[in-house]
Design a protein around this motif. Sequence first.
Motif, PDB file in Angstrom:
ATOM      1  N   GLY A   5       3.300  -9.055 -11.223  1.00  0.00           N
ATOM      2  CA  GLY A   5       3.921  -8.002 -10.450  1.00  0.00           C
ATOM      3  C   GLY A   5       2.941  -7.250  -9.594  1.00  0.00           C
ATOM      4  N   PRO A   6       3.442  -6.405  -8.688  1.00  0.00           N
ATOM      5  CA  PRO A   6       2.551  -5.606  -7.844  1.00  0.00           C
ATOM      6  C   PRO A   6       1.867  -4.530  -8.670  1.00  0.00           C
ATOM      7  CG  PRO A   6       4.831  -4.920  -7.546  1.00  0.00           C
ATOM      8  CD  PRO A   6       4.872  -6.140  -8.418  1.00  0.00           C
ATOM      9  N   PRO A   7       0.703  -4.039  -8.215  1.00  0.00           N
ATOM     10  CA  PRO A   7       0.031  -2.970  -8.939  1.00  0.00           C
ATOM     11  C   PRO A   7       0.862  -1.693  -8.888  1.00  0.00           C
ATOM     12  CG  PRO A   7      -1.017  -3.343  -6.824  1.00  0.00           C
ATOM     13  CD  PRO A   7      -0.027  -4.447  -7.019  1.00  0.00           C
ATOM     14  N   PRO A   8       0.724  -0.816  -9.871  1.00  0.00           N
ATOM     15  CA  PRO A   8       1.531   0.406  -9.895  1.00  0.00           C
ATOM     16  C   PRO A   8       1.273   1.312  -8.703  1.00  0.00           C
ATOM     17  CG  PRO A   8      -0.196   0.463 -11.572  1.00  0.00           C
ATOM     18  CD  PRO A   8      -0.143  -0.933 -11.047  1.00  0.00           C
ATOM     19  N   ASN A   9       0.103   1.205  -8.091  1.00  0.00           N
ATOM     20  CA  ASN A   9      -0.221   2.013  -6.916  1.00  0.00           C
ATOM     21  C   ASN A   9      -0.132   1.182  -5.634  1.00  0.00           C
ATOM     22  OD1 ASN A   9      -2.364   0.455  -7.725  1.00  0.00           O
ATOM     23  ND2 ASN A   9      -3.937   1.946  -7.143  1.00  0.00           N
ATOM     24  N   ALA A  10       0.841   0.287  -5.580  1.00  0.00           N
ATOM     25  CA  ALA A  10       0.968  -0.629  -4.441  1.00  0.00           C
ATOM     26  C   ALA A  10       1.127   0.111  -3.114  1.00  0.00           C
ATOM     27  CB  ALA A  10       2.157  -1.573  -4.663  1.00  0.00           C
ATOM     28  N   ALA A  11       1.883   1.206  -3.114  1.00  0.00           N
ATOM     29  CA  ALA A  11       2.080   1.957  -1.870  1.00  0.00           C
ATOM     30  C   ALA A  11       0.762   2.537  -1.374  1.00  0.00           C
ATOM     31  CB  ALA A  11       3.104   3.070  -2.093  1.00  0.00           C
ATOM     32  N   GLU A  12      -0.048   3.020  -2.293  1.00  0.00           N
ATOM     33  CA  GLU A  12      -1.350   3.572  -1.933  1.00  0.00           C
ATOM     34  C   GLU A  12      -2.271   2.479  -1.397  1.00  0.00           C
ATOM     35  OE1 GLU A  12      -3.432   7.034  -4.197  1.00  0.00           O
ATOM     36  OE2 GLU A  12      -4.175   5.155  -5.054  1.00  0.00           O
ATOM     37  N   ILE A  13      -2.245   1.309  -2.054  1.00  0.00           N
ATOM     38  CA  ILE A  13      -3.055   0.182  -1.604  1.00  0.00           C
ATOM     39  C   ILE A  13      -2.649  -0.214  -0.177  1.00  0.00           C
ATOM     40  CG2 ILE A  13      -3.577  -2.252  -1.966  1.00  0.00           C
ATOM     41  CD1 ILE A  13      -4.914  -0.468  -4.000  1.00  0.00           C
ATOM     42  N   LYS A  14      -1.373  -0.241   0.084  1.00  0.00           N
ATOM     43  CA  LYS A  14      -0.896  -0.608   1.418  1.00  0.00           C
ATOM     44  C   LYS A  14      -1.391   0.386   2.466  1.00  0.00           C
ATOM     45  CE  LYS A  14       3.230  -3.172  -0.054  1.00  0.00           C
ATOM     46  NZ  LYS A  14       4.716  -3.205  -0.082  1.00  0.00           N
ATOM     47  N   GLU A  15      -1.487   1.670   2.091  1.00  0.00           N
ATOM     48  CA  GLU A  15      -2.014   2.670   3.026  1.00  0.00           C
ATOM     49  C   GLU A  15      -3.473   2.376   3.363  1.00  0.00           C
ATOM     50  OE1 GLU A  15      -1.489   6.597   1.560  1.00  0.00           O
ATOM     51  OE2 GLU A  15       0.698   6.501   1.550  1.00  0.00           O
TER      52      GLU A  15
END
Length: 252
Positions: A5-15
Amino acid sequence: MTSAGPPPNAAEIKEHVDQALHGLELDPHETSEILSFANEEVPHLQTPETSYFVLGSFRSPYERRLRTVENELNKRVGTYAFVLGDLRDIEIPRLPTFRIRFYIIAPYADTITAVHEQDAGGEVTELGKISETPFFEDSYVMPRDYAWMTDRNLETKEDVFAAAVRIALNPDIEEETVEQELETLVESAQSNGVEISIEALQDRIEEREEGGPELTSYSWVHLNEFRLFELHGRCIPWTDTDDLRTAVDKIP
């Protein structure tokens, strides 16, 4: 093994990736590969350990000094020091994956330490990155043979040795002038409370001439970047491997 699965901080990583690529649109498989990298490498930086991201050349002979800094930092209790070249690759040929890896990893490191011995190679790009927001406040530079030759603060023996080597091995300075400059250097150091003699400087210079690497020459751009870090108390010069080990002690 990397989680499916994606990492729990996926949105932050994408930023962070968006910052690295300036908003470039990614294909789904590229996003998946980048998040897989983050899922594998970022958790090592989200522990109670103090993490040190060590930058510098991976080429011989510079890698030896890079590893010296990494090893010295890892001797501390509760630390995790690492270099980017040891982390897994991101297999996306069309993208500048060094930028992506750097911008994913750097925000999660507690301290960034950069070892400099030349004014070419990837260290140029790295220096440009860590001298700007948001990485500057967490970064230290360790340039070999650096000494700001106008109003250098001589606070330690390592500072004095670095200045002495740069004076003595400068091909544009005549021998008589070198002697005068070294005497002035010793007087300035002693007035700052640094106990050092002209004989100690001459011994260090002879060691460097006989067995040390050639004097490092930096561009004016490099010197100005180092000066910025120096003014903020985060530039730590060194002259040889023993000095480098001592210099590492100054990194919090």
